[in-house]
Design a protein around this motif. Structure first.
Motif, PDB file in Angstrom:
ATOM      1  N   ILE A 121     -18.453 -75.259  17.700  1.00  0.00           N
ATOM      2  CA  ILE A 121     -18.514 -75.692  16.205  1.00  0.00           C
ATOM      3  C   ILE A 121     -17.350 -75.380  15.285  1.00  0.00           C
ATOM      4  CG2 ILE A 121     -21.056 -75.815  16.275  1.00  0.00           C
ATOM      5  CD1 ILE A 121     -21.222 -73.631  14.712  1.00  0.00           C
ATOM      6  N   ILE A 122     -16.433 -74.627  15.962  1.00  0.00           N
ATOM      7  CA  ILE A 122     -15.279 -74.007  15.071  1.00  0.00           C
ATOM      8  C   ILE A 122     -14.549 -75.084  14.509  1.00  0.00           C
ATOM      9  CG2 ILE A 122     -13.340 -72.572  15.009  1.00  0.00           C
ATOM     10  CD1 ILE A 122     -15.869 -71.084  15.162  1.00  0.00           C
ATOM     11  N   ASP A 123     -14.333 -76.064  15.234  1.00  0.00           N
ATOM     12  CA  ASP A 123     -13.321 -77.185  14.753  1.00  0.00           C
ATOM     13  C   ASP A 123     -13.836 -77.957  13.402  1.00  0.00           C
ATOM     14  OD1 ASP A 123     -11.066 -79.292  15.161  1.00  0.00           O
ATOM     15  OD2 ASP A 123     -12.705 -80.627  15.838  1.00  0.00           O
ATOM     16  N   ASP A 124     -15.124 -78.073  13.482  1.00  0.00           N
ATOM     17  CA  ASP A 124     -15.934 -78.650  12.331  1.00  0.00           C
ATOM     18  C   ASP A 124     -16.046 -77.739  11.105  1.00  0.00           C
ATOM     19  OD1 ASP A 124     -17.762 -80.722  11.591  1.00  0.00           O
ATOM     20  OD2 ASP A 124     -19.093 -79.340  11.105  1.00  0.00           O
ATOM     21  N   LEU A 125     -16.429 -76.493  11.540  1.00  0.00           N
ATOM     22  CA  LEU A 125     -16.232 -75.464  10.498  1.00  0.00           C
ATOM     23  C   LEU A 125     -15.058 -75.391   9.608  1.00  0.00           C
ATOM     24  CD1 LEU A 125     -18.610 -72.909  12.080  1.00  0.00           C
ATOM     25  CD2 LEU A 125     -19.043 -74.571  10.221  1.00  0.00           C
ATOM     26  N   VAL A 126     -13.671 -75.420  10.591  1.00  0.00           N
ATOM     27  CA  VAL A 126     -12.434 -75.429   9.976  1.00  0.00           C
ATOM     28  C   VAL A 126     -12.326 -76.608   9.158  1.00  0.00           C
ATOM     29  CG1 VAL A 126     -10.084 -75.569  10.702  1.00  0.00           C
ATOM     30  CG2 VAL A 126     -11.319 -73.865  11.960  1.00  0.00           C
ATOM     31  N   LYS A 127     -12.519 -77.606   9.600  1.00  0.00           N
ATOM     32  CA  LYS A 127     -12.370 -78.969   8.687  1.00  0.00           C
ATOM     33  C   LYS A 127     -13.098 -78.740   7.601  1.00  0.00           C
ATOM     34  CE  LYS A 127     -11.518 -82.001  12.511  1.00  0.00           C
ATOM     35  NZ  LYS A 127     -12.152 -82.907  13.324  1.00  0.00           N
ATOM     36  N   TYR A 128     -14.123 -78.245   7.552  1.00  0.00           N
ATOM     37  CA  TYR A 128     -15.126 -78.035   6.017  1.00  0.00           C
ATOM     38  C   TYR A 128     -14.508 -77.128   5.556  1.00  0.00           C
ATOM     39  CZ  TYR A 128     -18.540 -76.523   2.902  1.00  0.00           C
ATOM     40  OH  TYR A 128     -19.257 -76.238   1.650  1.00  0.00           O
TER      41      TYR A 128
END
Length: 195
Positions: A121-128
């Motif tokens: 989920i890191i990619d998604d959290l980074v975008k957020y």
């Protein structure tokens, strides 16, 4: 018992022994014919089971070593040996550690470096985390599988309210799921917010 009965009984015994020996000969021929194939099959099964056990043991030892490195980092965040060990053993867990430290330290540059992380989920959290205006929050919230979709919609609505774009803000707030813990806050903003 008569002699005829005895002869019939002996014939039956001989027939049954003959059938037994016939079956034994057929079995022996089958075993001789397929002996190599049976040995190869059994050896292959043993080899596959052994390789699977060895692989699982190796993976378990990697997981254990990665967890030990993570515990060392939790105790001493500056331990470069533990950090390098974690990176080599579990790149995904390494990304999670780097992300958590970057968020805690508010290190935007490090967060940007994790943009294409392969961690779950890191990619998604980074975008957020990198979404800091209404446009980028909307872009993030438009993704169907966004983890913080409702929170991004709420933040976007608040930014729009601050810009006096009331109708757009209300439309954003209406997109928040009714099952979301933020739905009551969204309803409050619609109800008590500026109209």
């Amino acid at each position: 018992m008569s002699l005829k009965d005895n002869i019939d009984m002996v014939k039956e015994e001989l027939n049954s022994e003959e059938k037994f020996f016939e079956k034994a000969v057929i079995t022996e021929r089958f075993v001789k014919k397929y002996k190599n194939l049976m040995i190869i099959t059994v050896a292959s099964i043993i080899l596959v089971v052994g390789a699977n056990i060895a692989y699982n043991a190796n993976e378990q030892s990697k997981i254990t070593a990665a967890n030990v490195a993570l515990i060392k980092l939790q105790n001493d965040a500056g331990d470069l040996d533990a950090l390098n060990e974690l990176k080599s053993l579990s790149p995904n867990l390494y990304d999670v550690w780097i992300f958590s430290k970057a968020v805690a330290d508010k290190d935007i540059e490090t967060i940007k470096k994790l943009k294409n992380s392969k961690a779950l989920i890191i990619d998604d959290l980074v975008k957020y985390e990198l979404a800091n205006d209404a446009v980028s929050l909307n872009e993030y919230a438009s993704k169907q599988d966004a983890i913080f979709r409702d929170l991004a919609l709420l933040q976007s609505a608040v930014l729009l309210l601050n810009e006096n774009k009331i109708e757009e803000a209300h439309n954003k707030l209406l997109k928040i799921s009714q099952e979301s813990p933020l739905s009551n806050l969204a309803k409050s903003l619609i109800h008590y917010g500026i109209k």
